[in-house]
Design an enzyme around this catalytic site. Structure first.
Site, PDB file in Angstrom:
ATOM      1  CB  CYS A   1      13.180  -1.903   2.540  1.00  0.00           C
ATOM      2  SG  CYS A   1      13.475  -3.534   1.477  1.00  0.00           S
TER       3      CYS A   1
HETATM    4  N1  LIG Z   1      11.308  -2.228  -0.488  1.00  0.00           N
HETATM    5  C1  LIG Z   1      10.746  -3.280   0.242  1.00  0.00           C
HETATM    6  N2  LIG Z   1      11.389  -4.392  -0.010  1.00  0.00           N
HETATM    7  N3  LIG Z   1      10.130  -2.956   1.376  1.00  0.00           N
HETATM    8  C2  LIG Z   1       9.808  -4.130   2.233  1.00  0.00           C
HETATM    9  C3  LIG Z   1       8.402  -3.861   2.825  1.00  0.00           C
HETATM   10  C4  LIG Z   1       8.171  -4.703   4.104  1.00  0.00           C
HETATM   11  C5  LIG Z   1       6.854  -4.512   4.572  1.00  0.00           C
HETATM   12  N4  LIG Z   1       6.428  -5.133   5.915  1.00  0.00           N
HETATM   13  C6  LIG Z   1       5.549  -4.625   3.640  1.00  0.00           C
HETATM   14  O1  LIG Z   1       5.152  -5.704   3.670  1.00  0.00           O
HETATM   15  O2  LIG Z   1       5.342  -3.647   3.053  1.00  0.00           O
END
Ligand SMILES: NC(=[NH2+])NCCC[C@H](N)C(=O)O
EC number: 3.5.3.6
Length: 378
Positions: free
Chosen positions: A366
């Site tokens: 991410c």
């Molecule tokens: N590619 C990922 N899994 N990204 C995680 C993103 C986390 C971020 N706090 C959201 O809720 O958007």
């Protein structure tokens, strides 16, 4: 915290140290690391571009064009140098930084005690999500929650203005001017013609069909999209929180996404005339074997498939591995059971410290967005 999609508050100096270490591991292993703030500020090539960019950012932050607040914000930010302006937008603008001579209607109706005039964008360290590089192009994403929707505007400016990217023939397979949302954490490039996309809390079936159609009809080289349905919850918000590709024939899988018969709902999309054909399947391993033309493949369960360890490590992104080469991954050190099992399956694992970065609910995949991939056809 819920407003900004965090579950906890990171200890900033340590989070920054961990992030620097992450970038260093990438660089030491041959990756060129580009930072978003630099790219955006380098994309603001003229005062005209700056004006347009700022006006759009202010409008997307909820301020009516030509309103008192919009004009004040414009003056305040436009007076800054490009990099300072960009970082300031990312950090948010507090109410006490600017002087508003009269309150406009939106201001008057807002929560007086709320300290920000323009919200910060703390989720920008998850560069994976606002856009995804696919073949010779990008999907620039309409994101799901308000907390993140402005993020993808940055990529639009990078692609159309940055000296490294503008006029290089980079295609936009799907832009951000849509109602149906899609996020990069759901977009997994499996090879030069197969894509997996999660149907998730953040990505709708309509958006998947839409981008599939665009890829199939615009000479992208892509002829297969595997739409994989995952549960809708915060721990598994994107496909890459439960499933990642780490080698030609190896994947991490969080066991909780498969039912007792090891099945999951998958829709296989191929080009059909000017549209898309869709076929429903349930066996993940078989579908991947056919799509990737493999005799066998290795699905490695997060937390070694243990009913307590697996969800525990998945929560801190134990399935969210970043492959920097076939069979070579970057992972969080805290997921020691998953790291151990990856090594037992022959992977080269680079662990990074993760006590603070993990609090934003995202892992090494991410926190990165590959812009260019070498041709690694076996
Ligand atoms: N590619 C990922 N899994 N990204 C995680 C993103 C986390 C971020 N706090 C959201 O809720 O958007």
């Amino acid at each position: 915290m819920p407003r900004l999609l965090f579950d906890d508050i990171p200890y900033l100096p340590i989070a920054q140290k961990e992030h620097d270490e992450f970038a260093q591991v990438l660089k030491t292993n041959g990756v060129e690391v580009l930072y978003l703030d630099d790219l955006v500020s380098e994309s603001i090539t003229t005062s005209e571009v700056k004006r347009e960019f700022l006006n759009r950012m202010i409008a997307e932050s909820g301020f009516k064009e030509e309103s008192e607040t919009a004009n004040t914000l414009f003056e305040y930010l436009n007076n800054m140098g490009n990099l300072e302006m960009v970082t300031h937008i990312m950090e948010g603008v507090r109410k006490d930084e600017v002087e508003l001579s009269s309150l406009d209607l939106k201001e008057a109706s807002g929560d007086k005690a709320y300290p920000f005039l323009m919200d910060p964008m703390p989720n920008l360290y998850f560069t994976r999500d606002p856009a995804a590089a696919i073949g010779n192009g990008l999907s620039i994403n309409k994101m799901t929650y308000k907390a993140r929707q402005r993020e993808s505007l940055f990529m639009e400016y990078i692609i159309s203005n940055h000296p490294k990217f503008a006029n290089q023939g980079v295609q936009v397979w799907r832009n951000r001017n849509h109602f149906n949302h899609i996020e990069g954490g759901d977009e997994l490039v499996l090879n030069d013609h197969v894509l997996a996309i999660g149907i998730s809390q953040r990505t709708t079936a309509e958006a998947i069909e839409d981008i599939a159609k665009s890829l199939f009809t615009k000479n992208s080289g892509y002829d297969t999209v595997l739409a994989i349905k995952i549960p809708h919850n915060h721990a598994m918000m994107h496909l890459d929180t439960v499933f990642t590709m780490i080698n030609y024939d190896q994947f991490t899988v969080h066991p909780a996404i498969l039912n007792q018969n090891q099945q999951i709902d998958i829709w296989i999309m191929h080009p059909k005339g000017q549209g898309v054909s869709v076929k429903h399947e349930r066996n993940l391993k078989e579908v991947l074997k056919v799509a990737l033309k493999l005799d066998d493949l290795d699905l490695i369960p997060t937390g070694n498939g243990d009913p307590i360890v697996a969800p525990r490590e998945q929560w801190n992104d134990g399935s969210n591995t970043l492959a920097i080469a076939p069979g070579e991954v970057v992972t969080y050190d805290r997921n020691y059971v998953s790291n151990d099992i990856l090594r037992k399956h022959g992977l080269h694992v680079h662990e990074i410290q993760s006590s603070e970065l993990s609090r934003g609910r995202g892992g090494p995949r991410c926190m990165s967005m590959p812009i260019y991939r070498e041709d690694l056809k076996k």
